[in-house]
Motif scaffolding. Structure first.
Motif, PDB file in Angstrom:
ATOM      1  N   SER A  56     -20.958 -21.073  20.478  1.00 24.81           N
ATOM      2  CA  SER A  56     -21.281 -22.438  20.919  1.00 24.81           C
ATOM      3  C   SER A  56     -22.732 -22.541  21.386  1.00 24.81           C
ATOM      4  N   LEU A  57     -23.361 -21.384  21.657  1.00 21.24           N
ATOM      5  CA  LEU A  57     -24.774 -21.380  22.054  1.00 21.24           C
ATOM      6  C   LEU A  57     -25.674 -20.967  20.891  1.00 21.24           C
ATOM      7  N   GLY A  58     -25.088 -20.894  19.719  1.00 18.70           N
ATOM      8  CA  GLY A  58     -25.872 -20.508  18.549  1.00 18.70           C
ATOM      9  C   GLY A  58     -26.097 -19.003  18.471  1.00 18.70           C
ATOM     10  N   LEU A  59     -25.376 -18.237  19.258  1.00 21.51           N
ATOM     11  CA  LEU A  59     -25.529 -16.771  19.254  1.00 21.51           C
ATOM     12  C   LEU A  59     -24.515 -16.161  18.294  1.00 21.51           C
ATOM     13  N   PRO A  60     -24.787 -14.928  17.807  1.00 21.20           N
ATOM     14  CA  PRO A  60     -23.753 -14.250  17.045  1.00 21.20           C
ATOM     15  C   PRO A  60     -22.501 -14.103  17.906  1.00 21.20           C
ATOM     16  N   SER A  61     -21.356 -14.135  17.235  1.00 23.67           N
ATOM     17  CA  SER A  61     -20.076 -14.148  17.954  1.00 23.67           C
ATOM     18  C   SER A  61     -19.934 -13.008  18.974  1.00 23.67           C
ATOM     19  N   ARG A 118     -16.021 -24.935  18.425  1.00 25.44           N
ATOM     20  CA  ARG A 118     -17.246 -24.486  19.118  1.00 25.44           C
ATOM     21  C   ARG A 118     -17.861 -25.610  19.927  1.00 25.44           C
ATOM     22  N   GLU A 119     -17.881 -26.781  19.320  1.00 20.48           N
ATOM     23  CA  GLU A 119     -18.506 -27.929  19.989  1.00 20.48           C
ATOM     24  C   GLU A 119     -17.735 -28.270  21.271  1.00 20.48           C
ATOM     25  N   GLN A 120     -16.394 -28.248  21.167  1.00 20.20           N
ATOM     26  CA  GLN A 120     -15.566 -28.601  22.337  1.00 20.20           C
ATOM     27  C   GLN A 120     -15.726 -27.556  23.443  1.00 20.20           C
ATOM     28  N   ILE A 121     -15.771 -26.288  23.033  1.00 20.49           N
ATOM     29  CA  ILE A 121     -15.906 -25.220  24.033  1.00 20.49           C
ATOM     30  C   ILE A 121     -17.277 -25.302  24.705  1.00 20.49           C
ATOM     31  N   GLY A 122     -18.297 -25.532  23.916  1.00 20.80           N
ATOM     32  CA  GLY A 122     -19.649 -25.652  24.475  1.00 20.80           C
ATOM     33  C   GLY A 122     -19.728 -26.799  25.473  1.00 20.80           C
ATOM     34  N   ARG A 123     -19.152 -27.920  25.126  1.00 24.23           N
ATOM     35  CA  ARG A 123     -19.180 -29.102  26.002  1.00 24.23           C
ATOM     36  C   ARG A 123     -18.421 -28.808  27.300  1.00 24.23           C
ATOM     37  N   ALA A 124     -17.246 -28.157  27.161  1.00 24.90           N
ATOM     38  CA  ALA A 124     -16.433 -27.852  28.355  1.00 24.90           C
ATOM     39  C   ALA A 124     -17.168 -26.869  29.271  1.00 24.90           C
ATOM     40  N   GLU A 172      -8.226 -25.701  13.137  1.00 28.10           N
ATOM     41  CA  GLU A 172      -8.831 -24.881  12.069  1.00 28.10           C
ATOM     42  C   GLU A 172     -10.291 -25.221  11.828  1.00 28.10           C
ATOM     43  N   CYS A 173     -10.744 -26.307  12.417  1.00 31.36           N
ATOM     44  CA  CYS A 173     -12.160 -26.670  12.234  1.00 31.36           C
ATOM     45  C   CYS A 173     -12.984 -25.926  13.285  1.00 31.36           C
ATOM     46  N   ILE A 174     -13.575 -24.831  12.866  1.00 27.63           N
ATOM     47  CA  ILE A 174     -14.269 -23.946  13.805  1.00 27.63           C
ATOM     48  C   ILE A 174     -15.480 -24.641  14.427  1.00 27.63           C
ATOM     49  N   ALA A 175     -16.123 -25.506  13.655  1.00 26.41           N
ATOM     50  CA  ALA A 175     -17.308 -26.208  14.183  1.00 26.41           C
ATOM     51  C   ALA A 175     -16.887 -27.112  15.342  1.00 26.41           C
ATOM     52  N   CYS A 218      -2.549  -8.922  25.652  1.00 26.98           N
ATOM     53  CA  CYS A 218      -2.742 -10.266  25.088  1.00 26.98           C
ATOM     54  C   CYS A 218      -3.952 -10.958  25.710  1.00 26.98           C
ATOM     55  N   MET A 219      -4.144 -10.762  27.009  1.00 27.26           N
ATOM     56  CA  MET A 219      -5.283 -11.411  27.680  1.00 27.26           C
ATOM     57  C   MET A 219      -6.609 -10.838  27.175  1.00 27.26           C
ATOM     58  N   GLU A 220      -6.611  -9.531  26.900  1.00 27.13           N
ATOM     59  CA  GLU A 220      -7.841  -8.918  26.378  1.00 27.13           C
ATOM     60  C   GLU A 220      -8.223  -9.548  25.037  1.00 27.13           C
ATOM     61  N   VAL A 221      -7.233  -9.687  24.178  1.00 27.15           N
ATOM     62  CA  VAL A 221      -7.504 -10.268  22.851  1.00 27.15           C
ATOM     63  C   VAL A 221      -8.041 -11.695  23.018  1.00 27.15           C
ATOM     64  N   LEU A 222      -7.379 -12.455  23.887  1.00 23.81           N
ATOM     65  CA  LEU A 222      -7.802 -13.851  24.074  1.00 23.81           C
ATOM     66  C   LEU A 222      -9.204 -13.925  24.701  1.00 23.81           C
ATOM     67  N   ALA A 223      -9.475 -13.055  25.667  1.00 23.32           N
ATOM     68  CA  ALA A 223     -10.788 -13.084  26.327  1.00 23.32           C
ATOM     69  C   ALA A 223     -11.894 -12.790  25.300  1.00 23.32           C
ATOM     70  N   LYS A 224     -11.641 -11.832  24.414  1.00 27.10           N
ATOM     71  CA  LYS A 224     -12.655 -11.496  23.396  1.00 27.10           C
ATOM     72  C   LYS A 224     -12.871 -12.668  22.444  1.00 27.10           C
ATOM     73  N   ARG A 225     -11.760 -13.277  22.074  1.00 29.50           N
ATOM     74  CA  ARG A 225     -11.879 -14.420  21.156  1.00 29.50           C
ATOM     75  C   ARG A 225     -12.674 -15.547  21.817  1.00 29.50           C
ATOM     76  N   LEU A 226     -12.386 -15.797  23.072  1.00 23.57           N
ATOM     77  CA  LEU A 226     -13.075 -16.889  23.778  1.00 23.57           C
ATOM     78  C   LEU A 226     -14.554 -16.579  23.972  1.00 23.57           C
ATOM     79  N   LEU A 227     -14.859 -15.325  24.327  1.00 24.38           N
ATOM     80  CA  LEU A 227     -16.285 -14.988  24.486  1.00 24.38           C
ATOM     81  C   LEU A 227     -17.013 -15.140  23.156  1.00 24.38           C
ATOM     82  N   GLY A 228     -16.312 -14.856  22.070  1.00 25.54           N
ATOM     83  CA  GLY A 228     -16.891 -15.060  20.735  1.00 25.54           C
ATOM     84  C   GLY A 228     -17.215 -16.531  20.499  1.00 25.54           C
TER      85      GLY A 228
END
Ligand code: AKG
Ligand code: FE2
Length: 391
Positions: A185-190, A60-66, A54-57, A170-180
């Motif tokens: 993670s790059l400081g861009l709007p979702s 984002r940090e983990q996704i950016g690092r990965a 639930e900690c969005i920050a 389901c994959m479409e929903v997940l792909a959109k969420r991940l791209l967000g």
């Protein structure tokens, strides 16, 4: 290899229990796999990211690092029902293993079209002397809905079409969420990367790798990065997917309930190279058939893709041109040189016999700017060389 009129499928060759693979499947020494074990040498620390956090920050940090370190990561608690992942794997396997060849061939893709929907064995085969992958596949066109025609999909299992359609959604929903999350993670709007990609063209490819008598000489799938924006992949428990990390091929150990996320080429361009597409391949084994399901999310062929950061390191490119250029340059055998930073694009091309994705150079701004950006040139070449040459 196949006689006239006889469709070519790897499963038929493997079914004949040959002890030697046909020569078209033998990789040159430089692309043969060296680390064949799928149980040792797995990627111990490929990040596994808990999307239930639930900690969005932190997320984002983990996704950016990965994305920075790997260009790939597993996600768990992804909200895609685990039963659906299992059903999708089961449906895929059942098509290849429970249907006879005549049934399967009713769904043959058109061998003359590069991305034709259906059952095939030679995806992205650029020329007759291309080394072939030890793989059969079934490619489904699933999005946009105007491309989705379940009547074209196998019907042998009563719920096959329903499972594929549900899996696609389901994959479409997940792909959109991940791209967000990747954008954030790059400081861009979702919505940034999703908007840059535009409407998703989604394909679901079930890959089936029959047991191979000579795994040391073959590849299930040659080294590549995916063309589109983001790929979501599940596999069975056999193992064989490898990614490059720090110049080494590492096996991605299957995690049954997780989904593997692979950053693809258009996200590399959109993020101006901040996040690189993941170079990966599949190796074979002599004992067990292996199955994976890759869901690709690509832009429309007419979509113009360009970096959202300035100064841009990549040229704007029409996605369809990007895909076509793969056929133009690939796959070229033989050795090559890493060009000097002051080489012209033509020199680079001439000396670029080693790379199957050297076309990316076309998207680097200009030779002049390249000279000033020798690191970009070197890292681009380096990355794309790895796809063809790293063992
Ligand atoms: O089989 C795998 O694990 C990889 C599949 C893949 O990379 C692809 O279909 O593009
Ligand atoms: Fe791939």
């Amino acid at each position: 290899m196949s006689t006239a009129g006889e469709p070519h499928r790897v499963q038929s060759i493997a079914g004949k229990c040959v002890s030697v693979v046909p020569p078209q499947y033998v990789q040159p020494p430089e692309t043969r796999p060296t680390n064949l074990s799928t149980t040792t040498g797995e990627v111990p620390s490929l990040p596994s990211i808990d999307l239930g956090d639930e900690c969005i920050a932190r997320l984002r940090e983990q996704i950016g690092r990965a994305c920075l370190d790997w260009g790939a990561f597993h996600v768990v608690n992804h909200r895609v029902p685990i039963d659906l992942l299992d059903e999708m794997r089961h449906m895929g396997k059942s098509f290849f293993e429970d249907c006879n060849m005549d049934q399967k061939l009713q769904y043959s893709c058109d061998p003359n079209l590069p991305a034709s929907e259906g059952y095939g064995s030679r995806m992205l085969v650029a020329s007759n002397d291309t080394i072939l992958d030890w793989r059969d596949y079934y490619d489904h066109h699933t999005l946009p809905l105007s491309r989705r025609n379940p009547a074209k999909w196998p019907h042998f299992q009563s719920n096959y079409r329903q499972v594929v359609a549900q899996y696609s959604d389901c994959m479409e929903v997940l792909a959109k969420r991940l791209l967000g999350l990747i954008s954030e993670s790059l400081g861009l709007p979702s919505a940034s990367i999703e908007e840059a990609v535009g409407e998703f063209y989604q394909n679901i490819t079930v890959s089936y790798y029959p047991p191979c008598p000579q795994p040391d000489l073959t590849l299930g799938l040659q080294s590549h990065s995916d063309f589109g924006a983001i790929t979501l992949l599940i596999q069975d428990d056999v193992g064989g997917l490898q990614i490059i990390k720090d110049g080494e091929w590492l096996t991605v150990h299957p995690v049954p309930d997780a989904i593997l996320v692979l950053i693809s080429d258009q996200t590399e361009i959109i993020t101006n190279g901040k996040y690189r597409s993941c170079v990966h391949r599949a190796i074979t084994n002599a004992e067990r058939a292996r199955l994976s399901v890759a869901t690709f999310h690509d832009p429309a062929k007419t979509r113009k893709i360009f970096p959202v950061f300035k100064p841009p390191v990549y040229r704007e490119v029409m996605y369809g041109d990007y895909v076509s250029s793969w056929f133009f340059f690939s796959p070229i055998k033989g050795g090559g040189l890493i060009p000097e930073a002051d080489s012209s694009i033509e020199d680079v091309r001439k000396s670029a016999k080693m790379s199957i994705h050297i076309y990316l150079l076309d998207f680097v701004l200009s030779v002049k700017e390249l000279n000033g950006l020798s690191t970009v040139l070197k890292t681009t070449i380096d990355l794309k060389m790895k796809m063809a040459y790293h063992k």
